[in-house]
Scaffold this motif. Structure first.
Motif, short mmCIF file in Angstrom:
data_model
loop_
_atom_site.label_atom_id
_atom_site.label_comp_id
_atom_site.label_asym_id
_atom_site.label_seq_id
_atom_site.Cartn_x
_atom_site.Cartn_y
_atom_site.Cartn_z
N GLY A 1 0.79 -1.22 0.00
CA GLY A 1 0.00 0.00 0.00
C GLY A 1 0.82 1.27 0.00
O GLY A 1 0.27 2.37 -0.05
N SER A 2 2.14 1.13 0.05
CA SER A 2 3.02 2.32 0.07
C SER A 2 4.44 1.90 -0.28
O SER A 2 4.77 0.69 -0.26
N VAL A 3 5.27 2.89 -0.57
CA VAL A 3 6.68 2.60 -0.83
C VAL A 3 7.34 2.08 0.44
O VAL A 3 8.19 1.17 0.39
N GLU A 4 6.95 2.61 1.59
CA GLU A 4 7.51 2.14 2.86
C GLU A 4 7.24 0.65 3.05
O GLU A 4 8.12 -0.10 3.51
N GLU A 5 6.04 0.21 2.70
CA GLU A 5 5.70 -1.21 2.83
C GLU A 5 6.54 -2.07 1.89
O GLU A 5 6.95 -3.18 2.24
N ILE A 6 6.79 -1.55 0.68
CA ILE A 6 7.66 -2.28 -0.26
C ILE A 6 9.05 -2.44 0.34
O ILE A 6 9.64 -3.53 0.30
N MET A 7 9.59 -1.35 0.91
CA MET A 7 10.91 -1.42 1.53
C MET A 7 10.93 -2.43 2.68
O MET A 7 11.89 -3.20 2.82
N GLU A 8 9.86 -2.46 3.47
CA GLU A 8 9.77 -3.43 4.56
C GLU A 8 9.73 -4.86 4.01
O GLU A 8 10.39 -5.77 4.56
N ASN A 9 8.96 -5.06 2.95
CA ASN A 9 8.87 -6.37 2.33
C ASN A 9 10.25 -6.85 1.85
O ASN A 9 10.63 -8.01 2.05
N LEU A 10 10.98 -5.94 1.21
CA LEU A 10 12.29 -6.28 0.67
C LEU A 10 13.27 -6.64 1.78
O LEU A 10 14.01 -7.63 1.69
N LYS A 11 13.27 -5.84 2.84
CA LYS A 11 14.20 -6.09 3.95
C LYS A 11 13.85 -7.38 4.67
O LYS A 11 14.73 -8.15 5.06
N ARG A 12 12.56 -7.64 4.84
CA ARG A 12 12.11 -8.85 5.52
C ARG A 12 12.44 -10.09 4.69
O ARG A 12 12.78 -11.15 5.25
N ASP A 13 12.34 -9.96 3.36
CA ASP A 13 12.62 -11.10 2.49
C ASP A 13 14.08 -11.54 2.59
O ASP A 13 14.37 -12.74 2.72
N GLY A 14 14.98 -10.57 2.49
CA GLY A 14 16.39 -10.85 2.73
C GLY A 14 17.14 -11.57 1.64
O GLY A 14 18.34 -11.83 1.79
N SER A 15 16.48 -11.91 0.53
CA SER A 15 17.17 -12.59 -0.56
C SER A 15 18.14 -11.63 -1.25
O SER A 15 18.06 -10.41 -1.08
N ALA A 16 19.07 -12.18 -2.03
CA ALA A 16 20.03 -11.33 -2.75
C ALA A 16 19.30 -10.36 -3.67
O ALA A 16 19.68 -9.17 -3.76
N PHE A 17 18.27 -10.85 -4.35
CA PHE A 17 17.49 -9.99 -5.24
C PHE A 17 16.82 -8.86 -4.45
O PHE A 17 16.89 -7.69 -4.84
N ALA A 18 16.19 -9.20 -3.34
CA ALA A 18 15.50 -8.20 -2.53
C ALA A 18 16.47 -7.16 -1.97
O ALA A 18 16.18 -5.96 -1.98
N LEU A 19 17.62 -7.61 -1.51
CA LEU A 19 18.60 -6.68 -0.95
C LEU A 19 19.14 -5.73 -2.02
O LEU A 19 19.38 -4.55 -1.76
N LYS A 20 19.29 -6.24 -3.24
CA LYS A 20 19.75 -5.39 -4.34
C LYS A 20 18.74 -4.31 -4.65
O LYS A 20 19.09 -3.14 -4.91
#
Length: 401
Positions: A290-309
């Motif tokens: 629902g927001s860019v902040e949520e996307i950033m949280e999703n990426l950090k929580r995922d922790g995969s190499a792709f997400a971290l990039k």
């Protein structure tokens, strides 16, 4: 990806005779018509030819990667209107001169300086560019963009744009040399020229991903996602252009059939998987928010190499641009191309009034230190009210199509 409605507009100017325009046209259109006459001179930045019953537009600034400027816009617009009206013109082909680019952009420094000085170019460039984008998106005759090289909506060296001349046309032909990206968030802007229309219509969350990160697609992948309608090997483009010109009173289906046949003959990279094939599910999952902040949280929580990039990439972008772009893509999914362009004109003028666009140009193009100082510097510092104001009506100064 679906194109915009091809409904006929009632503001067509002129006949193929370049000396006359309709009575309703202002002196601006008369000036545009004069530009079209001038553009046939040798060495012009954009060339027009009638080859048989085909109108051929060549962007003719190869040393500048065929970067688009206001003069070129003012050449192309009236010629397209004239050819749309002309009974002896059956289709339009647009291409770039040289071997490196279809069109990598526009005169970003001129727009930047104009914006700082309060000069009208900062309004005129975006207004007339978007009017041209809409003309292409609503064109009645077959319109074929031969995108044999770079086409970017964002910046490359000193250019931005290019996408708007191709992506809204009915036929977009990519080759293995074609590079597509919309990296505007890295310069304090947003993916304009109708990005809010075609990006959310790509599969899943791919359009939002491309808009926020500026990820580059190449060659056959551009056709696979729907930004291009066809993929043809670059060594077949000259032959394709000749066969397009030889078509007699072609319908859109005739052109499609010819392009399909060329695509079938182009086996290059057919076995290579889509560059984001393994990340498609992750993109849909991580960018569903629902927001860019949520996307950033999703990426950090995922922790995969792709997400971290992607986290690292987004951290470099203008926080204001990220939030503008997120909402632009959300809103644009429910809008017509015309509504999107009106919205994007408002956003363009908000960027001209703000800080980050000028800072992005300084950091990337002028000083080239690649270290922009965004204001605000964090996503949390960008208020919802500030974003809301960017989308608000400009009243009499709103874009009119």
């Amino acid at each position: 990806m679906t194109s915009s409605s091809r409904a006929s507009r009632g503001d067509r100017q002129g006949e193929t005779k370049p000396s006359r325009t309709s009575a309703e046209s202002s002196h601006v259109i008369n000036n545009l018509d004069l530009c079209a006459q001038m553009s046939t001179k040798a060495g012009s930045e954009v060339l027009f030819e009638k080859v048989g019953n085909a109108g051929v537009i060549t962007l003719n600034r190869p040393k500048a990667l065929n970067a688009l400027n206001l003069t070129m816009i003012r050449h192309i617009y009236p010629q397209l209107k004239n050819w749309d009206k002309d009974s002896e013109t059956d289709l339009v082909i647009i291409k770039g001169a040289g071997e490196k680019a279809f069109c990598a952009g526009g005169d970003i420094r001129a727009v930047t300086e104009a914006g700082k000085a309060g000069d009208s170019l900062a309004q005129d460039f975006f207004r007339e560019e978007y009017i041209l984008n809409n003309t292409i998106g609503t064109y009645q005759k077959p319109y074929v963009a031969l995108i044999d090289g770079i086409t970017m909506g964002g910046i490359l060296k000193e250019q931005f744009e290019g996408v708007g001349l191709s992506v809204h046309g009915r036929f977009r032909v990519a080759t293995e040399k074609t590079l597509f990206a919309m990296p505007e968030t890295g310069i304090g802007l947003f993916p304009d020229v109708g990005g809010g229309y075609f990006l959310p219509r790509l599969q899943g969350k791919l359009g939002l991903f491309l808009a926020l990160t500026g990820f580059r697609l190449k060659g056959r992948d551009i056709q696979r996602v729907g930004v291009a309608t066809h993929f043809v090997q670059s060594d077949k483009i000259v032959s394709l252009e000749k066969d397009l010109i030889d078509l007699k009173s072609p319908s859109n289906s005739d052109v499609a059939q010819l392009l399909d046949s060329y695509q079938e003959q182009s086996s290059l990279d057919a076995e290579k998987p889509f560059v984001l094939q393994e990340q498609t599910e992750a993109i849909d999952r991580l960018f569903s928010a629902g927001s860019v902040e949520e996307i950033m949280e999703n990426l950090k929580r995922d922790g995969s190499a792709f997400a971290l990039k992607q986290t690292e990439t987004l951290a470099k972008m203008s926080p204001t641009s990220l939030k503008l772009t997120f909402r632009q893509i959300q809103e644009g999914a429910r809008m017509s191309l015309q509504e999107v362009l009106v919205m994007e004109y408002r956003l363009s003028q908000a960027c001209m009034r703000g800080h980050d666009f000028y800072e992005g140009v300084r950091a990337v193009l002028i000083d080239k230190d690649q270290s922009p100082k965004w204001k605000p510097s964090t996503l949390s510092g960008v208020s919802e009210q500030a974003i809301e104001e960017c989308f608000s009506s400009l009243g009499e100064r709103d874009l009119k199509l």
